[in-house]
Scaffold this motif. Structure first.
Motif, PDB file in Angstrom:
ATOM      1  N   GLU A 275       0.836  -1.205   0.000  1.00  0.00           N
ATOM      2  CA  GLU A 275       0.000   0.000   0.000  1.00  0.00           C
ATOM      3  C   GLU A 275       0.877   1.264   0.000  1.00  0.00           C
ATOM      4  O   GLU A 275       0.583   2.240  -0.688  1.00  0.00           O
ATOM      5  N   LYS A 281      -2.475   6.030   0.172  1.00  0.00           N
ATOM      6  CA  LYS A 281      -3.620   6.944   0.352  1.00  0.00           C
ATOM      7  C   LYS A 281      -4.767   6.305   1.147  1.00  0.00           C
ATOM      8  O   LYS A 281      -5.559   7.012   1.758  1.00  0.00           O
ATOM      9  N   ARG A 282      -4.813   4.997   1.108  1.00  0.00           N
ATOM     10  CA  ARG A 282      -5.910   4.328   1.833  1.00  0.00           C
ATOM     11  C   ARG A 282      -5.607   4.269   3.333  1.00  0.00           C
ATOM     12  O   ARG A 282      -4.450   4.310   3.752  1.00  0.00           O
ATOM     13  N   THR A 283      -6.671   4.155   4.103  1.00  0.00           N
ATOM     14  CA  THR A 283      -6.504   4.016   5.558  1.00  0.00           C
ATOM     15  C   THR A 283      -6.319   2.542   5.914  1.00  0.00           C
ATOM     16  O   THR A 283      -6.591   1.648   5.100  1.00  0.00           O
ATOM     17  N   GLN A 286      -9.574   0.750   5.484  1.00  0.00           N
ATOM     18  CA  GLN A 286      -9.895   0.395   4.094  1.00  0.00           C
ATOM     19  C   GLN A 286      -9.116  -0.842   3.643  1.00  0.00           C
ATOM     20  O   GLN A 286      -9.640  -1.688   2.922  1.00  0.00           O
ATOM     21  N   ASP A 307      -8.462   4.670  11.134  1.00  0.00           N
ATOM     22  CA  ASP A 307      -8.691   5.866  10.291  1.00  0.00           C
ATOM     23  C   ASP A 307      -7.388   6.517   9.815  1.00  0.00           C
ATOM     24  O   ASP A 307      -7.415   7.494   9.059  1.00  0.00           O
ATOM     25  N   THR A 308      -6.272   5.958  10.253  1.00  0.00           N
ATOM     26  CA  THR A 308      -4.977   6.526   9.864  1.00  0.00           C
ATOM     27  C   THR A 308      -4.599   6.101   8.446  1.00  0.00           C
ATOM     28  O   THR A 308      -4.708   4.919   8.095  1.00  0.00           O
ATOM     29  N   LYS A 309      -4.160   7.074   7.663  1.00  0.00           N
ATOM     30  CA  LYS A 309      -3.709   6.742   6.314  1.00  0.00           C
ATOM     31  C   LYS A 309      -2.380   5.991   6.389  1.00  0.00           C
ATOM     32  O   LYS A 309      -1.524   6.304   7.224  1.00  0.00           O
TER      33      LYS A 309
END
Length: 398
Positions: A275, A281-283, A286, A307-309
């Motif tokens: 990633e 860019k995704r958390t 996600q 919720d952290t990227k």
């Protein structure tokens, strides 16, 4: 009363096989059963479909103080013998589902029981239902068996007696500690018993978290320092169930912790790196949504910064995420008890029995087989294979 070669106590898997095999050898047995029908546990096993053996059965699939004891019995009656037996006498073919588990192609446990009831009839064995056995005692050159039938007590005599009355699960199916009580009364060693293949309970501060995930199933690796299983786990409103949890329960003791790898087929560290290479860019949430239900990811927010990227994920947080997913620690409060257990751990010590015949060493003509012995198989047909093999081995010596 007829002159029987043996009285067999308990018309479960071991007792039925023992009577059937004795009949095929031209012997005459009396099978005593407290229920109103034989094979009560067979009929409910596998959700009424009966996983009747496992293709990969070996002594390594059993919990016992002496698993090697099984070699002498399994040498006499193999998985192949079980498959041929049901094909020859019931025209029942086995179908492999998962991990070597064999089910009848009809998917009906009653077809398995029917094989035995027909064989008992064809070979002239006697089956007395609704018969409570109260005691077994030495008498002369044999044994006296006190029973209660139709509200009347009577005493039967036989030179040989088989204790195949099972263990403590499940009381509503007529389970009892009769074989264990009889063994203790005769001075035999009994290995401490406990529910096995049983769901585990969670109480205290974590109880609400597990309950919030009730109904969620996850493929996982569950392990401790003794054993490891890869199968599904199931979250429930009182704790954990599912195949992998039932399996580990046989190796778990009160107060112990075991570990769950919630993502055994992937390395989360590698997934996070991939990633990052794509820009991150995704958390974390996600990313986890690719592998878990939304409910599971939301629950994991209690432990993880979902919720952290990924691009802004620090080393410490990254390490914590990997350790949580691959090393989730569980300390159960207890188990759901004998009424929810598939089998019992412990039982009459194998030290008390002759390995080839399962005759007790100090009481000629008295045999113990099946769940009453300190032999507990894994989930997946192993306990049935032990029961069939034990019934066969005993029958050869009656």
């Amino acid at each position: 009363m007829e002159n029987y070669d043996a009285i067999i106590i308990g018309a479960g898997a071991c007792g039925l096989m023992c009577a059937a095999q004795a009949g095929l050898l031209g012997k005459k047995t009396l099978l005593l059963e407290r229920n109103d029908k034989p094979g009560a546990k067979i009929l409910i096993s596998g959700g009424g479909r009966c996983n009747f053996t496992n293709l990969y059965t070996s002594v390594d699939n059993f919990v016992s103080e002496n698993p090697q004891f099984l070699n002498a019995v399994f040498a006499q009656w193999t998985v192949g013998d079980t498959v041929r037996f049901f094909e020859d006498f019931g025209n029942i073919k086995g179908e492999e589902k998962t991990l070597g588990q064999l089910f009848p192609t009809t998917n009906k446990a009653r077809d398995i029981v029917a094989v035995f009831t027909k064989l008992l009839y064809d070979t002239g064995q006697d089956l007395w239902l609704n018969t409570l056995v109260k005691s077994v005692e030495q008498s002369g050159d044999g044994y006296s068996v006190t029973i209660e039938r139709a509200n009347k007590e009577q005493v039967l005599h036989a030179k040989k007696v088989v204790l195949a009355s099972g263990g403590l699960p499940v009381a509503k199916l007529g389970a009892s500690d009769f074989a264990l009580r009889t063994a203790r009364k005769l001075g035999m060693q009994v290995v401490g018993t406990a529910p096995a293949l049983v769901p585990l309970t969670i109480t205290g501060k974590d109880a609400e978290w597990y309950a919030s995930l009730s109904g969620n199933s996850v493929f996982a690796r569950v392990y401790n320092d003794r054993i490891s299983f890869e199968e599904n786990i199931l979250f429930t409103h009182w704790g954990l169930s599912g195949p992998a949890i039932l399996q580990i329960s046989s190796y778990w003791r009160a107060g112990e912790v075991f570990t769950i790898d919630l993502l055994p087929q992937f390395k989360l560290e590698t997934l996070i790196k991939q990633e990052r290479d794509l820009g991150g860019k995704r958390t974390i949430g996600q990313l986890l949504n690719d592998y878990f239900t939304k409910k599971m990811v939301e629950a994991l927010a209690k432990f993880l910064p979902i919720d952290t990227k990924i691009a802004s994920l620090g080393k410490a947080d990254s390490k914590r995420i990997v350790e949580t997913i691959h090393g989730f620690q569980v300390k159960p409060a207890g188990d759901k008890g004998y009424d929810k257990a598939e089998v019992m751990r412990g039982g009459v010590s194998t030290d008390e029995l002759k390995p080839k015949t399962l005759e007790t060493k100090n009481f000629p003509g008295l045999y113990v087989g099946g769940e009453a012995v300190d032999v507990t198989g894994w989930l997946g047909g192993y306990n049935f294979q032990w029961a069939w093999a034990a019934g066969f081995a005993i029958a050869q010596d009656l």
